[in-house]
Scaffold this motif. Structure first.
Motif: not given
Length: 285
Positions: A46-47, A69, A71, A78, A118, A120
């Motif tokens: 997702q990251r 980071v 998405s 993000l 958030l 990574p």
């Protein structure tokens, strides 16, 4: 005003650096360790993070270390952390990590402390991984320090025993699209196989350079322009933002290349040869 250049390190320091590289190299994992890496579509990822260090023109001491980071798979920014840093180690080919990695590792640590949601799941690093004279470039170094999967996205081919920049090698390097005359050289950093590293890099390319590295470079350079337009700030001045849209979108104008940098078409990377990333301002790593 440009800062005074850092002199070359003494032989004793070089010996210590080589010893540390050898010790940390033993901790590198060159296989997939995460479930998302084994999924054909990277389900669960997702990251994706990207890191870069940009230098103040005419100044060998001040630089901007940037972590972004994005998405995944949308590749929208993000989080951004850009910070002016004062370098204490000189640039020396093959030892770039001792100059840059501590600042990048600090950025990852700050994010984990301040906004862990958030953080990574993988880092794309502007530099080499195992494609390095001693098999331990900045992407490996940062991967071991952060314990994150890392991919080396280098700017040019280092002189490594058994690997030459000839016609066959050019056929084996990853090109993010068919019109590119400058290939990407991808290498394992940590906790990832080469095959997965190449697949992930390709999936992150809107243009020639994968978007996480590209955005880190754009934002670090922009931070230098904005910050040093006024009197130089004290070391440690930072710019951190969350849930931002990219400042430079993949169109024309700043951060939006044209010509060979437009959106990529598929291109086979050939055999599993560690591959290079032609991002701006190349240094041997």
């Amino acid at each position: 005003m440009a800062q005074e250049a850092i002199g070359p390190p003494p032989e004793e320091t070089l010996s210590l650096w080589k010893r540390e590289q050898a010790l940390l190299k033993a901790r590198v994992v060159d296989q997939d360790t995460e479930a998302w890496q084994r999924d054909p579509a990277f389900a669960g990822l997702q990251r994706v993070g990207g890191v870069d260090v940009s230098f103040v023109k005419g100044d060998s001491v001040r630089a901007c270390a940037s972590l972004v980071v994005l998405s995944y798979p949308e590749l929208e920014v993000l989080y951004e952390d850009s910070r002016l840093v004062h370098l204490t180690a000189p640039y020396l080919s093959g030892f770039l990590a001792f100059r840059e990695a501590p600042f990048l590792a600090d950025a990852v640590r700050r994010l984990r402390e301040e906004a862990p949601s958030l953080a990574p799941q993988v880092l794309l690093v502007d530099g080499n991984g195992v494609l390095h004279p001693r098999g331990f470039g900045v992407a490996c170094h940062l991967g071991v320090l952060t314990d994150l999967p890392c991919v080396g996205v280098a700017k040019k081919l280092l002189q490594v025993d058994g690997l030459e920049k000839d016609a066959l090698h050019q056929d084996q390097a990853l090109r993010s699209h068919d019109g590119s005359s400058k290939p990407l050289y991808i290498s394992v950093g940590h906790k990832m196989s080469l095959e997965t590293a190449v697949r992930l890099t390709r999936s992150c390319c809107r243009f020639r350079v994968p978007e996480p590295v590209r955005q880190a470079d754009i934002r670090s350079r922009d931070f230098i322009r904005r910050t040093l337009g006024a009197p130089p700030p004290a070391p440690g001045r930072e710019s951190t933002s969350r849930a931002q849209r990219p400042k430079a979108r993949p169109t024309g104008g700043p951060g939006g290349p044209s010509g060979e940098d437009r959106a990529p078409a598929a291109h086979s990377p050939g055999p599993s040869t560690p591959a290079e990333a032609p991002a701006p301002g190349a240094q041997e790593q």
